[in-house]
Scaffold this motif. Structure first.
Motif, PDB file in Angstrom:
ATOM      1  N   TYR A 122       0.837  -1.206   0.000  1.00 38.11           N
ATOM      2  CA  TYR A 122       0.000   0.000   0.000  1.00 38.11           C
ATOM      3  C   TYR A 122       0.869   1.252   0.000  1.00 38.11           C
ATOM      4  CZ  TYR A 122      -4.030  -2.908   0.700  1.00 38.11           C
ATOM      5  OH  TYR A 122      -5.013  -3.835   0.491  1.00 38.11           O
ATOM      6  N   GLY A 123       0.272   2.376  -0.447  1.00 37.55           N
ATOM      7  CA  GLY A 123       0.929   3.676  -0.299  1.00 37.55           C
ATOM      8  C   GLY A 123       1.928   3.995  -1.369  1.00 37.55           C
ATOM      9  N   ASN A 124       1.772   3.386  -2.549  1.00 35.45           N
ATOM     10  CA  ASN A 124       2.714   3.680  -3.627  1.00 35.45           C
ATOM     11  C   ASN A 124       2.310   4.958  -4.363  1.00 35.45           C
ATOM     12  OD1 ASN A 124       5.032   3.220  -4.979  1.00 35.45           O
ATOM     13  ND2 ASN A 124       4.200   1.715  -6.396  1.00 35.45           N
ATOM     14  N   ARG A 125       1.012   5.053  -4.702  1.00 36.94           N
ATOM     15  CA  ARG A 125       0.540   6.231  -5.452  1.00 36.94           C
ATOM     16  C   ARG A 125       0.215   7.377  -4.489  1.00 36.94           C
ATOM     17  NH1 ARG A 125      -3.314   3.585  -9.941  1.00 36.94           N
ATOM     18  NH2 ARG A 125      -4.257   2.715  -8.105  1.00 36.94           N
ATOM     19  N   GLU A 126       0.204   8.601  -5.027  1.00 39.96           N
ATOM     20  CA  GLU A 126      -0.038   9.799  -4.200  1.00 39.96           C
ATOM     21  C   GLU A 126      -1.348   9.717  -3.425  1.00 39.96           C
ATOM     22  OE1 GLU A 126       1.618  12.527  -2.992  1.00 39.96           O
ATOM     23  OE2 GLU A 126       3.214  11.352  -3.894  1.00 39.96           O
ATOM     24  N   SER A 127      -2.422   9.232  -4.119  1.00 36.85           N
ATOM     25  CA  SER A 127      -3.740   9.177  -3.471  1.00 36.85           C
ATOM     26  C   SER A 127      -3.706   8.200  -2.294  1.00 36.85           C
ATOM     27  CB  SER A 127      -4.810   8.772  -4.476  1.00 36.85           C
ATOM     28  OG  SER A 127      -4.443   7.540  -5.070  1.00 36.85           O
ATOM     29  N   GLY A 128      -3.063   7.048  -2.535  1.00 38.99           N
ATOM     30  CA  GLY A 128      -2.973   6.038  -1.474  1.00 38.99           C
ATOM     31  C   GLY A 128      -2.137   6.548  -0.307  1.00 38.99           C
TER      32      GLY A 128
END
Ligand code: KIV
Length: 266
Positions: free
Chosen positions: A162-168
């Motif tokens: 989790y947390g790779n993309r900006e939104s995540g």
């Protein structure tokens, strides 16, 4: 802080864990009974009676089958070892989504086991923030778990990071802050990209403990059977610090051979 144990370690509380932030890395591990709690206690700060007991010890494929009664049984066994480390217990599958009364009752049953000091809740929905605030007001210290939530495996389909993309990343940071705001003494992240975990650690005033979240967290937690090389499946982020499978099998094999050969007892 309570009385010091034989090895000089004082009893850790949620406050002592909080005070470690920025001063000393927090070491946490799972344990599910008195034997292993006694073994790990001198070397760690926090012991989690995790619902991973389901897949590590009880032969289930995942943590979904683990019930409140199972958690009570294992929490009581771990607590009987009277660890100096902070003793935290997992709230099992789906119970966080009960009505507030039933949720409070489930947490009460775990907290009333003498020696249990806090409860960990997998947080998969924002509706849990106010519920967690109420539990904390009732005197139940809560460790909020974000990122990969193994209890959701059937909805997720697979375990991923989790947390790779900006939104995540933004969502994880917002949720960590919301849990801190609700009163969590600590937040735990699972399988969160290291750069996002580092930002969460920076953003929080309370400790952020990671599993598969990189080195920048305030502390690390691992599953005991991964550390000791005894899990059926060891996730890529875990390190086997001692491979016990081989010496254990050898010990049992030697015993069996000695009995079969008539050499034991001698
Ligand atoms: O149950 C468990 O083992 C966990 C891990 C995150 C440590 O929740």
């Amino acid at each position: 802080m309570g009385q010091a144990s034989e090895n000089g370690k004082s009893k850790l509380t949620v406050k002592s864990i909080q005070q470690m932030k920025g001063k000393e890395k927090i070491v946490a591990i799972t344990a599910y009974d008195a034997l292993w709690t006694r073994m790990v206690d001198p070397y760690v700060d926090l012991i989690l009676v995790g619902d991973s007991v389901g897949n590590t010890m009880l032969g289930y494929e995942d943590t979904v089958s683990v019930t409140l009664d199972v958690m009570k049984h294992h929490a009581a066994a771990a607590a009987r070892a009277q660890p100096q480390s902070l003793l935290v217990v997992d709230l099992p599958f789906s119970l966080a989504y009960q009505s507030m009364d039933l949720l409070l009752d489930s947490c009460r049953q775990l907290m009333q086991i003498q020696g249990v000091q806090a409860i960990k809740i997998e947080v998969g929905d924002e509706s849990l923030f106010p519920k967690i605030r109420t539990l904390i007001k009732a005197g139940i210290p809560i460790l909020g778990h974000i990122g990969l939530l193994p209890q959701n495996i059937n909805a997720l389909g697979n375990y991923r990071s989790y947390g790779n993309r900006e939104s995540g990343k933004k969502r994880l940071i917002d949720w960590a802050l919301a849990l801190q705001d609700a009163g969590c003494f600590c937040v735990l992240g699972e399988a969160i990209k290291a750069h996002t975990a580092a930002e969460i650690t920076q953003a929080l005033n309370v400790p952020f403990i990671g599993i598969g979240c990189g080195a920048e967290c305030d502390g690390q937690i691992l599953v005991i059977t991964d550390v000791l090389g005894m899990s059926e499946y060891i996730p890529g982020f875990a390190t086997v610090f001692a491979d016990l499978k081989v010496p254990i099998k050898k010990g049992i094999e030697d015993y069996s051979d000695a009995v079969k050969a008539g050499n034991f007892p001698n």
